[in-house]
Every structure is written in C-alpha cells, then in structure tokens.
Motif scaffolding. Structure first.
Motif, mmCIF file in Angstrom:
data_model
loop_
_atom_site.group_PDB
_atom_site.id
_atom_site.type_symbol
_atom_site.label_atom_id
_atom_site.label_comp_id
_atom_site.label_asym_id
_atom_site.label_seq_id
_atom_site.Cartn_x
_atom_site.Cartn_y
_atom_site.Cartn_z
ATOM 1 N N ALA A 109 49.613 25.292 6.148
ATOM 2 C CA ALA A 109 48.830 24.437 7.052
ATOM 3 C C ALA A 109 49.465 24.421 8.442
ATOM 4 N N VAL A 110 50.794 24.398 8.489
ATOM 5 C CA VAL A 110 51.490 24.475 9.786
ATOM 6 C C VAL A 110 51.097 25.772 10.490
ATOM 7 N N GLY A 111 51.134 26.882 9.754
ATOM 8 C CA GLY A 111 50.773 28.170 10.344
ATOM 9 C C GLY A 111 49.325 28.243 10.785
ATOM 10 N N ALA A 112 48.420 27.719 9.964
ATOM 11 C CA ALA A 112 47.001 27.728 10.332
ATOM 12 C C ALA A 112 46.765 26.901 11.590
ATOM 13 N N ALA A 113 47.377 25.722 11.649
ATOM 14 C CA ALA A 113 47.218 24.877 12.838
ATOM 15 C C ALA A 113 47.866 25.541 14.049
ATOM 16 N N GLY A 114 49.020 26.159 13.840
ATOM 17 C CA GLY A 114 49.682 26.862 14.946
ATOM 18 C C GLY A 114 48.852 28.023 15.458
ATOM 19 N N GLY A 115 48.250 28.784 14.544
ATOM 20 C CA GLY A 115 47.382 29.882 14.961
ATOM 21 C C GLY A 115 46.173 29.387 15.734
ATOM 22 N N CYS A 116 45.569 28.295 15.264
ATOM 23 C CA CYS A 116 44.427 27.714 15.984
ATOM 24 C C CYS A 116 44.854 27.172 17.346
ATOM 25 N N ALA A 117 46.034 26.595 17.413
ATOM 26 C CA ALA A 117 46.545 26.111 18.695
ATOM 27 C C ALA A 117 46.728 27.279 19.662
ATOM 28 N N LEU A 118 47.276 28.393 19.176
ATOM 29 C CA LEU A 118 47.448 29.574 20.030
ATOM 30 C C LEU A 118 46.107 30.136 20.485
ATOM 31 N N LEU A 119 45.087 30.008 19.662
ATOM 32 C CA LEU A 119 43.756 30.452 20.059
ATOM 33 C C LEU A 119 43.139 29.531 21.108
ATOM 34 N N SER A 120 43.767 28.371 21.297
ATOM 35 C CA SER A 120 43.272 27.397 22.268
ATOM 36 C C SER A 120 43.956 27.534 23.625
ATOM 37 N N LYS A 121 45.271 27.718 23.604
ATOM 38 C CA LYS A 121 46.021 27.794 24.857
ATOM 39 C C LYS A 121 47.370 28.436 24.579
ATOM 40 N N TYR A 122 47.799 29.318 25.461
ATOM 41 C CA TYR A 122 49.039 30.061 25.234
ATOM 42 C C TYR A 122 50.267 29.164 25.151
ATOM 43 N N THR A 123 50.249 28.031 25.802
ATOM 44 C CA THR A 123 51.415 27.140 25.768
ATOM 45 C C THR A 123 51.665 26.572 24.372
ATOM 46 N N ALA A 124 50.740 26.776 23.448
ATOM 47 C CA ALA A 124 50.948 26.347 22.067
ATOM 48 C C ALA A 124 52.143 27.041 21.436
ATOM 49 N N ALA A 125 52.594 28.120 22.029
ATOM 50 C CA ALA A 125 53.791 28.799 21.514
ATOM 51 C C ALA A 125 54.971 27.835 21.446
ATOM 52 N N PHE A 126 54.977 26.825 22.296
ATOM 53 C CA PHE A 126 56.074 25.856 22.273
ATOM 54 C C PHE A 126 56.094 25.036 20.984
ATOM 55 N N LEU A 127 54.956 24.885 20.314
ATOM 56 C CA LEU A 127 54.947 24.228 19.001
ATOM 57 C C LEU A 127 55.785 25.036 18.016
ATOM 58 N N GLY A 128 55.555 26.337 18.001
ATOM 59 C CA GLY A 128 56.325 27.204 17.120
ATOM 60 C C GLY A 128 57.798 27.219 17.475
ATOM 61 N N ILE A 129 58.098 27.211 18.764
ATOM 62 C CA ILE A 129 59.499 27.182 19.200
ATOM 63 C C ILE A 129 60.158 25.881 18.744
ATOM 64 N N GLY A 130 59.433 24.782 18.850
ATOM 65 C CA GLY A 130 59.963 23.497 18.387
ATOM 66 C C GLY A 130 60.215 23.496 16.891
ATOM 67 N N ALA A 131 59.275 24.045 16.120
ATOM 68 C CA ALA A 131 59.454 24.113 14.668
ATOM 69 C C ALA A 131 60.631 25.024 14.329
ATOM 70 N N LEU A 132 60.780 26.118 15.056
ATOM 71 C CA LEU A 132 61.909 27.010 14.838
ATOM 72 C C LEU A 132 63.232 26.304 15.133
ATOM 73 N N CYS A 133 63.275 25.533 16.193
ATOM 74 C CA CYS A 133 64.491 24.764 16.511
ATOM 75 C C CYS A 133 64.801 23.770 15.393
#
Length: 171
Positions: A109-133
């Motif tokens: 679900a995290v991945g699906a939401a992250g993928g949808c966020a990336l399809l919305s705006k490129y700055t969504a990459a920071f969500l993944g960076i935060g989860a990685l941290c």
C-alpha cells in the motif's frame, strides 16, 4: 498522455474525470480535487488516530491539516497538489498501519500510494526519501530491511511511475 514536460499526468486525468461527471464547467474542473481533499482529510484523521493512539488526536490532525493554506487552496483549484496531497496522506496512513499491525503487506500500500503520488507531482520523491531515511536511521525501520516487503513496495511504486519515466526519456 502519459506525461507532460513540466509534470506527470494525474491532474489532467483528474480534470477530465470531473468534466465527464459534472460537465465542462468550473465545478467540473474542481470536483475531483475536492473529493481528493476529503479523502486526504480522512486519511490524515485515521493516520493521526493510529499514530497518536486516540480518535481525538486523529480529529485534531485532520483539523490542523485542513487549516493549512495548502489544504485550503487545493480544494478550490485543480493543480497537481490535490492528487499529490491525497496520495501522500494515503502513503502516511499505510506507514501508520504498518507500524500498528507489523504486517509487511502494508508496504505494498505504501508503494501503491507512492507510485500514485509520483504520478501526481515529481516532488513526491521526497516521500520515498523520507521512508528510506526511516528505514535506515531507526531501529524500527532497519528491521524491515531484511524482509522483501519494502523492496516490493518500492518496485510497485516504480512500476506505476514507469510510464512517466518512459515518456520523459522518449521526449
């Protein structure tokens, strides 16, 4: 299209869906972002209730979310931020459910939401960076590194975002 030079495609699909439902009007353009805002508010409420341990804290989380200028502005306009905020709220709710249940399937679900966020705006990459941290810098997160779940979630996000990568590479 699969993408645009300045942003991913979800806002275009959002506007199209609204105008198909309500008509080619100002309301049609804005109705789906309003629904996204309501969904984001519910996700923030549930996430807050889970993370803070009570419904009152969840309700306050949703209230404070809706009092921010960004949340208020995105309910009145059709910008890439509306679907981004909805997907980001779902991303954080899925992480809260992961912590609550200790069930690795929530990474999907995290991945699906992250993928949808990336399809919305490129700055969504920071969500993944935060989860990685969180994965790297907390004991709670590090224990997930030895499981396949965060990698599967990340792969799902990448698969969802792949058409945008392909479009940008070919244009």
């Amino acid at each position: 299209g699969l993408s645009y030079y300045d942003h991913p495609p979800v806002i275009a699909y959002t506007v199209r869906a609204g105008t198909l439902l309500v008509g080619d009007t100002a309301v049609g353009v804005r109705v789906v972002p309003l629904l996204f805002s309501a969904g984001a508010s519910l996700a923030v409420w549930r996430g807050g209730a889970i993370l803070f341990g009570n419904e009152k804290a969840g309700a306050l989380s949703a209230l404070f979310f809706n009092l921010t200028l960004m949340a208020t502005a995105e309910t009145m306009t059709a910008t890439p931020d509306a679907p981004l905020m909805f997907a980001a709220a779902l991303f954080l709710l899925a992480l809260a459910k992961l912590r609550e249940t200790d069930d690795g399937r929530w990474w999907l679900a995290v991945g699906a939401a992250g993928g949808c966020a990336l399809l919305s705006k490129y700055t969504a990459a920071f969500l993944g960076i935060g989860a990685l941290c969180w994965l790297l810098f907390t004991a709670e997160g590090r224990r997930w590194i030895a499981t396949p779940w965060p990698y599967l979630g990340g792969a799902l996000a990448l698969v969802l975002f792949a058409p945008v990568i392909w479009w940008n590479a070919s244009h």
